[in-house]
Design a protein around this motif. Sequence first.
Motif, short mmCIF file in Angstrom:
data_model
loop_
_atom_site.label_atom_id
_atom_site.label_comp_id
_atom_site.label_asym_id
_atom_site.label_seq_id
_atom_site.Cartn_x
_atom_site.Cartn_y
_atom_site.Cartn_z
N GLN A 25 2.68 -2.69 10.41
CA GLN A 25 3.92 -2.05 10.89
C GLN A 25 4.85 -1.88 9.70
O GLN A 25 5.33 -2.85 9.14
CB GLN A 25 4.59 -2.93 11.96
CG GLN A 25 3.77 -3.17 13.18
CD GLN A 25 3.56 -1.90 14.00
OE1 GLN A 25 4.45 -1.07 14.11
NE2 GLN A 25 2.38 -1.76 14.55
N TYR A 26 5.10 -0.65 9.33
CA TYR A 26 6.02 -0.38 8.24
C TYR A 26 7.44 -0.49 8.75
O TYR A 26 7.77 0.06 9.80
CB TYR A 26 5.76 1.02 7.67
CG TYR A 26 6.47 1.27 6.37
CD1 TYR A 26 5.97 0.73 5.19
CD2 TYR A 26 7.63 2.03 6.31
CE1 TYR A 26 6.61 0.95 3.99
CE2 TYR A 26 8.28 2.24 5.11
CZ TYR A 26 7.77 1.70 3.95
OH TYR A 26 8.40 1.91 2.77
N PRO A 27 8.31 -1.21 8.06
CA PRO A 27 9.68 -1.42 8.54
C PRO A 27 10.53 -0.16 8.41
O PRO A 27 11.25 0.02 7.43
CB PRO A 27 10.19 -2.56 7.65
CG PRO A 27 9.40 -2.43 6.39
CD PRO A 27 8.05 -1.90 6.80
N ILE A 28 10.47 0.70 9.41
CA ILE A 28 11.18 1.99 9.30
C ILE A 28 12.62 1.93 9.78
O ILE A 28 13.38 2.85 9.53
CB ILE A 28 10.43 3.10 10.08
CG1 ILE A 28 10.32 2.72 11.55
CG2 ILE A 28 9.06 3.35 9.46
CD1 ILE A 28 9.77 3.82 12.41
N TYR A 29 13.03 0.87 10.44
CA TYR A 29 14.38 0.81 10.98
C TYR A 29 15.32 -0.08 10.17
O TYR A 29 16.29 -0.59 10.69
CB TYR A 29 14.35 0.33 12.43
CG TYR A 29 13.65 1.30 13.33
CD1 TYR A 29 14.21 2.53 13.62
CD2 TYR A 29 12.40 1.01 13.87
CE1 TYR A 29 13.56 3.45 14.41
CE2 TYR A 29 11.74 1.91 14.67
CZ TYR A 29 12.33 3.12 14.95
OH TYR A 29 11.68 4.03 15.75
N THR A 38 2.17 -3.49 1.08
CA THR A 38 1.70 -2.17 1.47
C THR A 38 0.66 -2.35 2.57
O THR A 38 0.18 -3.47 2.81
CB THR A 38 1.05 -1.45 0.27
OG1 THR A 38 -0.10 -2.20 -0.13
CG2 THR A 38 2.03 -1.29 -0.88
N GLU A 39 0.28 -1.27 3.20
CA GLU A 39 -0.74 -1.37 4.25
C GLU A 39 -2.05 -1.95 3.72
O GLU A 39 -2.61 -2.85 4.34
CB GLU A 39 -0.97 -0.02 4.93
CG GLU A 39 -1.91 -0.11 6.10
CD GLU A 39 -1.98 1.16 6.93
OE1 GLU A 39 -2.73 1.16 7.92
OE2 GLU A 39 -1.30 2.15 6.60
N PRO A 40 -2.56 -1.48 2.59
CA PRO A 40 -3.81 -2.09 2.07
C PRO A 40 -3.65 -3.58 1.74
O PRO A 40 -4.57 -4.37 1.98
CB PRO A 40 -4.11 -1.28 0.81
CG PRO A 40 -3.43 0.03 1.01
CD PRO A 40 -2.19 -0.29 1.80
N GLU A 41 -2.49 -3.97 1.20
CA GLU A 41 -2.26 -5.39 0.91
C GLU A 41 -2.25 -6.21 2.20
O GLU A 41 -2.83 -7.29 2.27
CB GLU A 41 -0.94 -5.58 0.16
CG GLU A 41 -0.95 -5.05 -1.25
CD GLU A 41 0.43 -5.02 -1.88
OE1 GLU A 41 0.48 -5.01 -3.12
OE2 GLU A 41 1.46 -4.99 -1.17
N TYR A 42 -1.58 -5.69 3.22
CA TYR A 42 -1.52 -6.37 4.51
C TYR A 42 -2.92 -6.52 5.10
O TYR A 42 -3.33 -7.60 5.53
CB TYR A 42 -0.62 -5.61 5.48
CG TYR A 42 -0.73 -6.10 6.91
CD1 TYR A 42 -0.05 -7.24 7.32
CD2 TYR A 42 -1.53 -5.43 7.83
CE1 TYR A 42 -0.17 -7.71 8.63
CE2 TYR A 42 -1.65 -5.89 9.12
CZ TYR A 42 -0.97 -7.03 9.52
OH TYR A 42 -1.09 -7.49 10.81
N GLN A 43 -3.67 -5.42 5.12
CA GLN A 43 -5.01 -5.46 5.70
C GLN A 43 -5.92 -6.42 4.93
O GLN A 43 -6.70 -7.16 5.54
CB GLN A 43 -5.62 -4.06 5.76
CG GLN A 43 -4.96 -3.21 6.82
CD GLN A 43 -5.57 -1.83 6.92
OE1 GLN A 43 -6.25 -1.36 6.01
NE2 GLN A 43 -5.31 -1.17 8.04
N ASN A 44 -5.81 -6.44 3.62
CA ASN A 44 -6.61 -7.37 2.83
C ASN A 44 -6.24 -8.81 3.16
O ASN A 44 -7.13 -9.66 3.33
CB ASN A 44 -6.44 -7.10 1.33
CG ASN A 44 -7.36 -7.95 0.50
OD1 ASN A 44 -8.56 -7.98 0.72
ND2 ASN A 44 -6.78 -8.67 -0.46
#
Length: 159
Positions: free
Chosen positions: A43-47, A57-63
């Motif tokens: 979940q990217y903090p868009i708010y 980042t998404e790849p860092e999170y998934q890893n």
Amino acid sequence: MYKRILIPTDGSDLSDSSVQAGIEFAKQLNADVVGVFVAANFQYPIYVDLIPPNTPTEPEYQNAMRVLGETYLHTIQDAASRNGVEFQSVVQFNDSPAKEIVHTAHVFGCDLIFMGSHGRSGLGQFLLGSVTTKVLSNCQIPVLVHRVKHETTKTAKAA
């Protein structure tokens, strides 16, 4: 009877207890085991006005989630290896763990899901939700729910 059993884990003590029971059950049936860990989607903090510099980042999170999941799944692998049970595992990403557990069982051709339950009922279950209850509601294959017996404390025994 059952040839391939799915055992989900979240790394909790309850899950570890259910894993042990599930592996013993699979051994008795001479069944294979598929272990699954379901991580939430990135979940990217868009708010927020300012995104902290240490936000992954998404790849860092998934890893990181894969490493965590593989750590939890290693418990199942160890138990399976000690008991001579064939084992494979997978880390999945989904915001609905119950739906992903059911989907993974289907993809891997499992004919049973073996999972734990906290045993909450009434308001506790309503407020917290229950992955086990949701799996039971959405699943077309049998689900064996392992209830962990809570040890009574010495003070409770003395009373």
